[in-house]
Design an enzyme around this catalytic site. Structure first.
Site, short mmCIF file in Angstrom:
data_model
loop_
_atom_site.label_atom_id
_atom_site.label_comp_id
_atom_site.label_asym_id
_atom_site.label_seq_id
_atom_site.Cartn_x
_atom_site.Cartn_y
_atom_site.Cartn_z
N ARG A 1 -11.10 -4.51 1.93
CA ARG A 1 -10.78 -3.09 1.99
C ARG A 1 -11.96 -2.33 2.55
O ARG A 1 -13.09 -2.79 2.53
CB ARG A 1 -10.35 -2.55 0.63
N GLU B 1 2.01 3.60 -2.44
CA GLU B 1 2.61 4.15 -3.65
C GLU B 1 2.54 5.67 -3.46
O GLU B 1 1.46 6.20 -3.19
CB GLU B 1 1.78 3.71 -4.85
N LYS C 1 -7.35 7.20 -4.82
CA LYS C 1 -6.43 8.33 -4.93
C LYS C 1 -6.63 9.06 -6.26
O LYS C 1 -6.54 10.27 -6.33
CB LYS C 1 -5.00 7.82 -4.82
P1 ATP Z 1 -6.16 3.71 -4.22
O1 ATP Z 1 -6.90 2.68 -5.00
O2 ATP Z 1 -7.01 4.54 -3.32
O3 ATP Z 1 -5.22 4.51 -5.03
P2 ATP Z 1 -4.09 1.93 -3.55
O4 ATP Z 1 -4.40 0.59 -3.02
O5 ATP Z 1 -3.67 2.02 -4.96
O6 ATP Z 1 -5.29 2.87 -3.20
P3 ATP Z 1 -1.59 2.09 -2.24
O7 ATP Z 1 -0.76 3.29 -1.97
O8 ATP Z 1 -1.12 1.10 -3.22
O9 ATP Z 1 -3.00 2.65 -2.70
O10 ATP Z 1 -2.02 1.39 -0.89
C1 ATP Z 1 -1.19 1.15 0.20
C2 ATP Z 1 -1.83 0.10 1.07
O11 ATP Z 1 -3.10 0.54 1.53
C3 ATP Z 1 -2.07 -1.18 0.31
O12 ATP Z 1 -1.65 -2.25 1.10
C4 ATP Z 1 -3.55 -1.21 0.08
O13 ATP Z 1 -4.04 -2.51 0.01
C5 ATP Z 1 -4.08 -0.45 1.30
N1 ATP Z 1 -5.38 0.16 1.01
C6 ATP Z 1 -5.68 1.02 0.01
N2 ATP Z 1 -6.99 1.34 0.02
C7 ATP Z 1 -7.54 0.67 1.06
C8 ATP Z 1 -8.86 0.57 1.61
N3 ATP Z 1 -9.90 1.23 1.08
N4 ATP Z 1 -9.05 -0.21 2.70
C9 ATP Z 1 -8.02 -0.87 3.25
N5 ATP Z 1 -6.76 -0.84 2.79
C10 ATP Z 1 -6.50 -0.08 1.70
MG MG Z 2 -1.87 0.71 -5.47
#
Ligand code: ATP
Ligand code: MG
Length: 548
Positions: free
Chosen positions: A261, A35, A271
């Site tokens: 994760r 995102e 983020k």
């Molecule tokens: P955050 O919670 O840090 O904002 P998010 O999951 O909302 O992270 P996205 O941009 O939606 O951020 O994530 C893109 C991809 O990265 C998704 O497939 C998500 O599952 C993966 N991802 C995010 N954080 C992690 C993590 N700590 N370990 C492994 N994969 C991750």
């Molecule tokens: Mg997300």
């Protein structure tokens, strides 16, 4: 290590099985779906590595897809940073796509569900929907709007789309099972009203699909074979599969596979939280070298090879765990060990006067550029009567087992001579002004001197030609307080002054060195200029973990 990881990779096993049984297309296709609402962090790096290397293993490809189903203003800064980061890690996406490009098709899918009696417009308020949903122990309650006719639902959904209702007034829900033990299956919302301008589609839409409805459709449209995501989506998988089945127009629908994760000690990986640190000015931007963002670790001096190695070493698991931040440091050390040259740099310098060395003489001393890689050759550095040593390499009153410089002790100055400290000269305030020392001309390095042995070897720089530099020493961003809570580490950045051998005066931004006996450093990409050299400490030579 890589082998064990390969064999234990349950994701590969699942793909092997799907290929064998013909459950997926032959062309393996994965996607990384960020995102664009912030910079990527090391957790995303794990997801990126996993998606790209998995596809590569099968001769397949990976898409970069922006998950922009939320109508927020697109921030080009985030989009650009995401692409820079994925490229920096060394990966090339097959296609760059936007989920919002599929809004028309998603809408058609929703209409199809309504026509098949599998979706309905619901007028319950958000509070009521929550209340009706039930709990883990109790089944939910059916909405009074659940049995609206198909014609009525079609008309209402059309009106939602046409902007007849306010945000939250109505939603479109999948008609599944209010008694399902899986709460995600209790008539989940699949479309909501949001009167907001979307960066891509402008004001065309005032209804937007929910993630659980949109994501499987995005995957299916692109012919993704395996949709790899993090464990919190495991409970959503039945809904993912339900949507694909209910829409029913894809020959070989994608399959969702979850992995744990990445969590790292001594940092925070969300983020939203990282954005707050940036917005509140607690760190110096998204690329502050203390940040766990990819931009931050890049500026800090970590290498993409080290990050990829780290992601491989931690492997993929089905259970959440927290990885020691120290393991990432170990990967960085391992990578840089054979890549960068040594330089002599002293921090918190102490002046040395070699009283029996000729006043106007300078000798060039030959020093190896790398202990690990002899092919890196040697360099010449000046040695003269006045030198500097590192503040840590002198103790007026030595502790037990201290073999470096102290009054009366003789040590080897690496690549030069044996030097004995004879006298400490103090300033009026009691601080050390300089150390009066003598050298033994017989002991010149490389002369074949086989006389007495000394226990300590230290490094030094010539005072006349030394280049003054700024050194930024980093510690973890977060530490545990006395109650075991993660709090900001007040000492996460400590800047010191260093004196370096002359060639450091020519260091270019982004150039890395091992400062002999001290650690790995990089000339900061933003602060280094032609005249001022500012170095980030990437990592020390040894793990400092036990101390903490
Ligand atoms: P955050 O919670 O840090 O904002 P998010 O999951 O909302 O992270 P996205 O941009 O939606 O951020 O994530 C893109 C991809 O990265 C998704 O497939 C998500 O599952 C993966 N991802 C995010 N954080 C992690 C993590 N700590 N370990 C492994 N994969 C991750
Ligand atoms: Mg997300």
């Amino acid at each position: 290590m890589a082998e064990a990881y390969e064999n234990n990779n349950f994701i590969h096993n699942a793909i092997d099985k799907d290929l064998e049984e013909g459950n997926c297309y032959e062309d393996i296709l994965t996607r990384f779906p960020p995102e664009p609402n912030g910079y990527l962090h090391i957790g995303h790096a794990k997801s990126i590595c996993l998606n790209f290397t998995t596809a590569a293993k099968y001769g397949g490809k990976c898409n970069l897809r922006y998950d922009d189903t939320n109508p927020v203003k697109e921030d080009m800064e985030y989009v650009n940073s995401i692409e820079e980061d994925v490229k920096w890690l060394g990966f090339t996406w097959a296609n760059r796509l936007w989920a919002s490009d599929y809004f028309d098709e998603m809408y058609e899918c929703a209409v199809k569900l309504i026509k098949d009696g599998k979706a309905y417009v619901c007028d319950l308020t958000p509070e009521q929907i929550k209340e009706y949903r039930g709990t883990l122990k109790e089944p939910g309650k059916e909405s009074p709007y659940r049995n609206r006719s198909i014609e009525e639902n079609l008309a209402l959904f059309e009106d939602m789309k046409a902007g007849k209702y306010a945000d939250g007034e109505k939603v479109l829900r999948a008609k599944i099972d209010m008694a399902s033990p899986n709460i995600n299956m209790r008539d989940p919302i699949i479309y909501r009203i949001a009167h907001a301008t979307h960066h891509n589609t402008g004001d065309k839409w005032c209804i937007y699909p929910m993630y659980d409805f949109a994501h499987p459709i995005e995957d299916a449209i692109e012919k993704i074979t395996h949709s790899i995501c993090t464990l919190e989506f495991e409970d959503h998988r039945p809904l993912y599969d339900w949507v694909l089945e209910a829409v029913g127009k894809w020959e070989k629908p994608p399959r969702q596979i979850e992995f744990a994760r990445l969590n790292l000690t001594n940092t925070i990986m969300s983020k939203r939280y990282l954005k707050a640190l940036v917005d509140d000015g607690i760190v110096d931007g998204w690329d502050d070298p203390r940040m766990p963002t990819i931009a931050g670790i890049r500026r800090r001096g970590y290498t993409p090879e080290a990050v990829r190695d780290f992601c491989e070493r931690i492997g993929v698991a089905k259970a959440n765990s927290t990885v020691e931040a120290d393991l990432l440091d170990a990967c960085v050390r391992e990578d840089l060990k054979t890549k960068v040259e040594n330089r002599n740099v002293v921090e918190n310098p102490i002046k040395i006067i070699i009283t029996n060395y000729p006043e106007d003489q300078t000798e060039m001393m030959e020093i190896e550029n790398s202990r690990e890689v002899p092919e890196m050759g040697n360099r010449q550095i000046p040695f003269s009567r006045e030198l500097y040593v590192d503040g840590d390499d002198f103790m007026e009153v030595p502790v037990k087992k201290y073999f470096r410089l102290f009054p009366g002790n003789e040590v080897r100055f690496k690549g030069a001579y044996f030097i004995t400290c004879n006298e400490v000269v103090k300033n009026e305030d009691g601080s050390i002004k300089e150390l009066l020392c003598t050298y033994d001309p017989e002991t010149r390095s490389g002369s074949g001197f086989e006389g007495r042995k000394v226990k300590g070897t230290i490094h030094w720089v010539d005072a006349k030609t030394a280049v003054k530099i700024r050194i930024r020493n980093y510690d973890y961003l977060m530490i545990e307080d006395e109650n075991g809570e993660q709090v900001m580490n007040p000492d996460s950045l400590v800047e010191t002054v260093g004196y370096a051998e002359p060639s450091i005066g020519e260091a270019k931004a982004g150039e890395r060195f091992q400062f002999f006996r001290k650690g790995y450093y990089i000339a900061d990409s933003e602060l280094t200029t032609d005249t001022e050299k500012v170095f980030n400490k990437i990592v020390g030579l040894k793990s400092s973990w036990k101390k903490k």
